[in-house]
Design an enzyme around this catalytic site. Structure first.
Site, mmCIF file in Angstrom:
data_model
loop_
_atom_site.group_PDB
_atom_site.id
_atom_site.type_symbol
_atom_site.label_atom_id
_atom_site.label_comp_id
_atom_site.label_asym_id
_atom_site.label_seq_id
_atom_site.Cartn_x
_atom_site.Cartn_y
_atom_site.Cartn_z
ATOM 1 N N HIS A 10 -17.953 -65.074 34.844
ATOM 2 C CA HIS A 10 -19.004 -64.090 34.587
ATOM 3 C C HIS A 10 -18.674 -62.768 35.273
ATOM 4 O O HIS A 10 -18.764 -61.694 34.653
ATOM 5 C CB HIS A 10 -20.337 -64.638 35.098
ATOM 6 C CG HIS A 10 -21.434 -63.631 35.159
ATOM 7 N ND1 HIS A 10 -22.393 -63.500 34.177
ATOM 8 C CD2 HIS A 10 -21.743 -62.691 36.105
ATOM 9 C CE1 HIS A 10 -23.227 -62.522 34.505
ATOM 10 N NE2 HIS A 10 -22.865 -62.029 35.672
ATOM 11 N N GLU A 11 -18.290 -62.831 36.535
ATOM 12 C CA GLU A 11 -18.012 -61.601 37.282
ATOM 13 C C GLU A 11 -16.774 -60.887 36.741
ATOM 14 O O GLU A 11 -16.765 -59.656 36.619
ATOM 15 C CB GLU A 11 -17.835 -61.924 38.773
ATOM 16 C CG GLU A 11 -19.049 -62.566 39.427
ATOM 17 C CD GLU A 11 -20.316 -61.722 39.324
ATOM 18 O OE1 GLU A 11 -20.198 -60.480 39.192
ATOM 19 O OE2 GLU A 11 -21.417 -62.294 39.372
ATOM 20 N N HIS B 174 -17.600 -58.811 33.656
ATOM 21 C CA HIS B 174 -18.193 -57.486 33.884
ATOM 22 C C HIS B 174 -17.101 -56.418 33.915
ATOM 23 O O HIS B 174 -17.259 -55.330 33.336
ATOM 24 C CB HIS B 174 -18.960 -57.461 35.210
ATOM 25 C CG HIS B 174 -20.349 -57.990 35.126
ATOM 26 N ND1 HIS B 174 -21.282 -57.522 34.217
ATOM 27 C CD2 HIS B 174 -20.996 -58.940 35.865
ATOM 28 C CE1 HIS B 174 -22.429 -58.148 34.391
ATOM 29 N NE2 HIS B 174 -22.282 -59.023 35.373
ATOM 30 N N GLU C 139 -25.749 -58.480 31.618
ATOM 31 C CA GLU C 139 -25.647 -59.791 32.253
ATOM 32 C C GLU C 139 -25.465 -60.889 31.209
ATOM 33 O O GLU C 139 -24.674 -61.828 31.396
ATOM 34 C CB GLU C 139 -26.899 -60.068 33.087
ATOM 35 C CG GLU C 139 -27.027 -59.202 34.323
ATOM 36 C CD GLU C 139 -25.891 -59.418 35.304
ATOM 37 O OE1 GLU C 139 -25.478 -60.574 35.505
ATOM 38 O OE2 GLU C 139 -25.405 -58.418 35.863
#
Length: 297
Positions: free
Chosen positions: A166-167, A170, A223
């Site tokens: 997920h990070e 980004h 997100e």
């Protein structure tokens, strides 16, 4: 009392002030529209229209990311590179990073586009920081940090891979550049309000409307985009994407996402779990294409 033969003609007129305010607002609105139209593009990984200032290059993002990373490490020193958790987190990161090009190409192909592969210019670095924070991040340029507070909540490598995927997403989606571009629009609005004569209370009311109506929903969308791409990245790296659901159930128990969703930059954990369940069949297909029957690379 004798009437003034000129009536109120001798008094200074104030009609021009309201007209000037209107022109100021129109000029700023026109420039804001021009800025949006000239800097919008289609994100190849989501198929959605995004705002990225053309003057912000991936290289500039990486410079800013490195600067921020060094400042964080100066305040929160990293664990030793040979510490067990450091090695484990680095191994997870290496597996994820190895699958980035493959996942980018697959997601872009879903929208009939080509991946820009900004990660080719990344100088990846992974550190574990001693902190009770249940968090991790990846800054532009590939600078990754995992806080030790995340470890007991993640509980296993599969869940940790979901968070780290997920990070990393980004940074791949250039969400930092998008946020800077959105902030410029917000600053234009503040300048327009100030120059048109709005008082501080009026400006605060306008910015509150902007926050709830635009800024917060935009942050939640980012997100969600990172959740989806990160899940595919973890799956392609042969981690079990199904670990994402119990992970967010544990996150919910820690109090993460306590604010009402409309007032938060992040989706409610319950919303995230529903999304993850909906994406799971797709994630399992990514895993099947990338991994052997034994589930290893």
């Amino acid at each position: 009392m004798r009437q003034d033969p000129f009536g109120d003609q001798g008094r200074p007129r104030r009609r021009g002030r309201g007209g000037l305010r209107l022109w100021v607002l129109l000029l700023f609105a026109g420039y804001a529209v021009y800025y949006w139209v000239s800097n919008r593009s289609t994100d190849p990984y989501t198929g959605e229209t995004v705002l990225i200032d053309k003057s912000i290059t991936p290289e500039q993002e990486s410079v800013l990311g490195l600067q921020a990373y060094r400042e964080i490490l100066a305040q929160e020193p990293a664990l030793a590179a040979d510490a067990q958790i450091s090695r484990q987190v680095r191994e997870i990161a290496q597996r994820l990073i190895a699958k980035v090009p493959q996942v980018e190409d697959a997601l872009a192909a879903e929208h009939g586009m080509q991946a820009p592969h900004v990660e080719r210019a990344f100088d990846w670095e992974v550190n574990v920081l001693q902190s009770d924070q249940v968090n991790a991040f990846c800054l532009p340029g590939g600078k990754i940090a995992v806080y030790t507070g995340l470890v007991p909540v993640a509980q296993n490598a599969d869940a940790m891979a979901v968070v780290m995927g997920h990070e990393i997403s980004h940074a791949l989606l250039r969400h930092g550049a998008q946020r800077m571009s959105e902030q410029k629009l917000a600053q234009l609005g503040q300048m327009a309000g100030a120059m048109s004569g709005m008082d501080q209370q009026q400006l605060q009311a306008v910015m509150a409307v902007y926050g709830y109506g635009r800024a917060l929903p935009y942050a939640r969308k980012q997100e969600t985009q990172a959740d989806e791409m990160g899940l595919m990245l973890a799956a392609a790296a042969c981690f079990d994407p199904q670990a994402a659901v119990p992970l967010w159930q544990r996150m919910q128990q820690t109090g993460s996402g306590g604010q009402p969703e409309f007032a938060s930059t992040h989706p409610d954990p319950g919303t995230r779990i529903e999304n993850l369940q909906a994406w799971m069949p797709k994630a399992m297909r990514y895993r099947a294409r990338s991994c052997t029957a034994s589930g290893t690379q």
